[in-house]
Design an enzyme around this catalytic site. Structure first.
Site, PDB file in Angstrom:
ATOM      1  N   ARG A  79      40.933  35.926  49.289  1.00 42.91           N
ATOM      2  CA  ARG A  79      40.749  35.964  50.751  1.00 42.91           C
ATOM      3  C   ARG A  79      40.081  34.686  51.251  1.00 42.91           C
ATOM      4  O   ARG A  79      39.199  34.723  52.115  1.00 42.91           O
ATOM      5  CB  ARG A  79      39.897  37.171  51.159  1.00 42.91           C
ATOM      6  CG  ARG A  79      40.536  38.510  50.908  1.00 42.91           C
ATOM      7  CD  ARG A  79      41.805  38.688  51.739  1.00 42.91           C
ATOM      8  NE  ARG A  79      42.242  40.072  51.739  1.00 42.91           N
ATOM      9  CZ  ARG A  79      42.978  40.630  50.797  1.00 42.91           C
ATOM     10  NH1 ARG A  79      43.379  39.908  49.755  1.00 42.91           N
ATOM     11  NH2 ARG A  79      43.330  41.895  50.874  1.00 42.91           N
ATOM     12  N   SER A 114      41.326  46.045  55.895  1.00 45.42           N
ATOM     13  CA  SER A 114      40.034  46.032  55.185  1.00 45.42           C
ATOM     14  C   SER A 114      38.998  45.342  56.054  1.00 45.42           C
ATOM     15  O   SER A 114      39.187  44.194  56.449  1.00 45.42           O
ATOM     16  CB  SER A 114      40.131  45.243  53.883  1.00 45.42           C
ATOM     17  OG  SER A 114      41.156  45.743  53.075  1.00 45.42           O
ATOM     18  N   GLU A 119      35.346  40.967  55.964  1.00 43.43           N
ATOM     19  CA  GLU A 119      36.548  40.165  55.756  1.00 43.43           C
ATOM     20  C   GLU A 119      37.069  39.698  57.114  1.00 43.43           C
ATOM     21  O   GLU A 119      37.654  38.636  57.236  1.00 43.43           O
ATOM     22  CB  GLU A 119      37.603  41.031  55.050  1.00 43.43           C
ATOM     23  CG  GLU A 119      38.818  40.263  54.610  1.00 43.43           C
ATOM     24  CD  GLU A 119      40.067  41.108  54.542  1.00 43.43           C
ATOM     25  OE1 GLU A 119      40.733  41.266  55.584  1.00 43.43           O
ATOM     26  OE2 GLU A 119      40.354  41.621  53.455  1.00 43.43           O
TER      27      GLU A 119
HETATM   28  N1  EPU Z   1      38.427  53.601  46.698  1.00 44.69           N
HETATM   29  C1  EPU Z   1      37.592  54.670  46.869  1.00 44.69           C
HETATM   30  N2  EPU Z   1      37.369  55.124  48.137  1.00 44.69           N
HETATM   31  C2  EPU Z   1      37.950  54.550  49.211  1.00 44.69           C
HETATM   32  C3  EPU Z   1      38.789  53.446  49.039  1.00 44.69           C
HETATM   33  C4  EPU Z   1      39.016  52.976  47.762  1.00 44.69           C
HETATM   34  O1  EPU Z   1      37.042  55.224  45.925  1.00 44.69           O
HETATM   35  O2  EPU Z   1      37.700  55.050  50.317  1.00 44.69           O
HETATM   36  C5  EPU Z   1      38.722  53.147  45.328  1.00 44.69           C
HETATM   37  C6  EPU Z   1      40.163  53.519  44.947  1.00 44.69           C
HETATM   38  O3  EPU Z   1      40.251  54.784  44.414  1.00 44.69           O
HETATM   39  C7  EPU Z   1      40.497  52.471  43.934  1.00 44.69           C
HETATM   40  C8  EPU Z   1      39.714  51.265  44.406  1.00 44.69           C
HETATM   41  O4  EPU Z   1      38.686  51.738  45.280  1.00 44.69           O
HETATM   42  O5  EPU Z   1      40.036  52.803  42.661  1.00 44.69           O
HETATM   43  C9  EPU Z   1      40.561  50.215  45.092  1.00 44.69           C
HETATM   44  O6  EPU Z   1      41.215  50.771  46.233  1.00 44.69           O
HETATM   45  P1  EPU Z   1      42.601  50.177  46.762  1.00 44.69           P
HETATM   46  O7  EPU Z   1      43.587  50.102  45.671  1.00 44.69           O
HETATM   47  O8  EPU Z   1      42.951  50.905  47.993  1.00 44.69           O
HETATM   48  O9  EPU Z   1      42.284  48.653  47.095  1.00 44.69           O
HETATM   49  P2  EPU Z   1      41.067  47.997  47.855  1.00 44.69           P
HETATM   50  O10 EPU Z   1      40.317  47.160  46.887  1.00 44.69           O
HETATM   51  O11 EPU Z   1      40.315  49.005  48.614  1.00 44.69           O
HETATM   52  C10 EPU Z   1      42.428  45.812  48.416  1.00 44.69           C
HETATM   53  C11 EPU Z   1      42.670  44.956  49.617  1.00 44.69           C
HETATM   54  C12 EPU Z   1      43.691  45.605  50.549  1.00 44.69           C
HETATM   55  C13 EPU Z   1      44.970  45.816  49.767  1.00 44.69           C
HETATM   56  C14 EPU Z   1      44.666  46.684  48.537  1.00 44.69           C
HETATM   57  C15 EPU Z   1      45.855  46.875  47.647  1.00 44.69           C
HETATM   58  C16 EPU Z   1      40.583  43.757  49.945  1.00 44.69           C
HETATM   59  C17 EPU Z   1      39.364  43.576  50.796  1.00 44.69           C
HETATM   60  N3  EPU Z   1      41.420  44.712  50.320  1.00 44.69           N
HETATM   61  O12 EPU Z   1      41.827  47.018  48.885  1.00 44.69           O
HETATM   62  O13 EPU Z   1      43.947  44.715  51.611  1.00 44.69           O
HETATM   63  O14 EPU Z   1      45.970  46.424  50.550  1.00 44.69           O
HETATM   64  O15 EPU Z   1      43.639  46.058  47.739  1.00 44.69           O
HETATM   65  O16 EPU Z   1      46.091  45.727  46.904  1.00 44.69           O
HETATM   66  O17 EPU Z   1      40.762  43.019  48.986  1.00 44.69           O
HETATM   67  C18 EPU Z   1      43.516  44.171  53.881  1.00 44.69           C
HETATM   68  O18 EPU Z   1      43.082  43.100  53.482  1.00 44.69           O
HETATM   69  O19 EPU Z   1      43.542  44.467  55.108  1.00 44.69           O
HETATM   70  C19 EPU Z   1      43.945  45.168  52.918  1.00 44.69           C
HETATM   71  C20 EPU Z   1      44.298  46.384  53.282  1.00 44.69           C
END
Ligand code: EPU
Length: 339
Positions: free
Chosen positions: A164, A239, A335
């Site tokens: 990012r 995010s 972010e």
């Molecule tokens: N999780 C939780 N609770 C929540 C959300 C997530 O426990 O409320 C846990 C999930 O179970 C999982 C982990 O956190 O084990 C990661 O969750 P997820 O796969 O949804 O990915 P993220 O790290 O929350 C990032 C990006 C997203 C992108 C997803 C998928 C960032 C800041 N965000 O989210 O990007 O879609 O990975 O690759 O890096 C965006 O930037 O707007 C965005 C949506």
């Protein structure tokens, strides 16, 4: 040139925050952009694209230039048998561009389906999802310097992309306007990336062992729709926080207390921890304070139920930040850009 005065930005930010700017213009060509940049009314303008990565907390005392340059064009630069270059104007909607690629059998961006925002702002924070980042398909971008109006092309190595992050957020912040991005896409043999757990699981459930670009895109759309709110229905900015990156020692200590903490190793000594998990464990998932809230399916996303002000959403963000800090000793940083 259609210059608006005392103009509401409500329709120009995906949080749907109603704040005013003293001067507003939407530019549809590079010449219009250069003209606007040279006008006194637009000195120090905030340049916006899809408005999907910003939180407006008050009326702006700055003018706004909205980038609305449109068009997509294949480039005639020889790239080898399996690749083409596609030049896309900065004002094109990101998902429209991804759909064009999927429909025309151009590979590389299918994992990035349904990301809000425009093409021209995508390089600034090197957007990413489901194992792919913009940098993986980036060839170059065309820019205009805000003061000198000189045109400059940035190649991949010039952009200093990170998680990012790019040079446009750091050393060159607010110095250049990105007018178009050229992508390197595959035409025949595609690298299908399904190793990200959720995609793999979705394709398995659908019984698709050899997925096409469209299968991957459909899976990503299904996953995103199941946990990320559609900004046209519920104001949000994707995010809200970045996932914090911590050192191995801090992580080991944390894991002795929180055995189920999800994590992704980066390099040999750093660990990325999902902020969504931290926020959920701090008790905020699905919480609502007036019209400002935390999404009930993904705690990383803050939402506007309709009438929240930017200040209210920001107050919630600070409250979350403080709670995560005191529970885990970790700092989560936004972010989205705060104005
Ligand atoms: N999780 C939780 N609770 C929540 C959300 C997530 O426990 O409320 C846990 C999930 O179970 C999982 C982990 O956190 O084990 C990661 O969750 P997820 O796969 O949804 O990915 P993220 O790290 O929350 C990032 C990006 C997203 C992108 C997803 C998928 C960032 C800041 N965000 O989210 O990007 O879609 O990975 O690759 O890096 C965006 O930037 O707007 C965005 C949506």
């Amino acid at each position: 040139m259609d210059i608006k005065q005392q103009f509401s930005l409500k329709a120009y930010n995906t949080f749907g925050i109603d704040v005013m700017t003293p001067f507003f213009i939407s530019v549809t060509s590079e010449n219009e952009l250069k003209e606007a940049l040279s006008m006194s009314e637009f000195k120090d303008a905030l340049v916006i694209g899809g408005g999907s990565n910003m939180l407006l907390t008050k009326d702006l005392d700055r003018p706004v230039i909205h980038i609305a340059l449109k068009g997509m064009e294949r480039q005639n630069i020889p790239m080898g048998d399996n690749e083409i270059l596609l030049k896309v104007q900065g004002g094109e909607n990101w998902h429209t561009f991804v759909m064009y690629c999927v429909q025309n059998n151009l590979g590389g961006v299918e994992n990035l389906s349904l990301i809000p925002g425009n093409v021209g702002t995508a390089p600034i924070q090197n957007i990413g999802a489901y194992g792919v980042e913009l940098k993986d398909v980036f060839y170059s971008c065309n820019t205009i310097h805000r003061e000198s109006l000189e045109e400059r092309v940035f190649l991949l190595e010039d952009c200093k992309f990170g998680y990012r992050d790019s040079i446009f957020k750091n050393k060159l912040k607010d110095q250049y306007v990105i007018t178009s991005v050229t992508f390197k896409l595959t035409t025949t043999v595609h690298t299908i990336r399904t190793d990200y757990g959720a995609i793999y699981d979705t394709l398995k459930t659908k019984n698709i062992p050899a997925p096409t670009l469209k299968d991957v895109s459909d899976a990503v759309i299904q996953i995103r729709n199941s946990k990320l709110p559609d900004p046209s229905k519920l104001g949000n900015s994707g995010s809200f926080f970045k996932n914090p990156v911590i050192d191995q020692h801090t992580f080991t200590v944390l894991r002795t207390t929180y055995k189920d903490i999800p994590y992704y190793p980066i390099g040999s000594d750093q660990i990325k921890v999902p902020a969504g998990w931290l926020i959920e464990k701090a008790g905020f998932k699905g919480k609502r304070y007036g019209d400002a809230g935390v999404h009930d399916k993904q705690a990383l996303v803050l939402v506007n139920y309709g009438g929240a002000s930017g200040k209210e959403i920001w107050a919630l963000a600070l409250r979350i930040q403080k709670a995560v800090q005191s529970k885990f000793g970790l700092t989560i940083t936004p972010e989205v850009n705060i104005f």
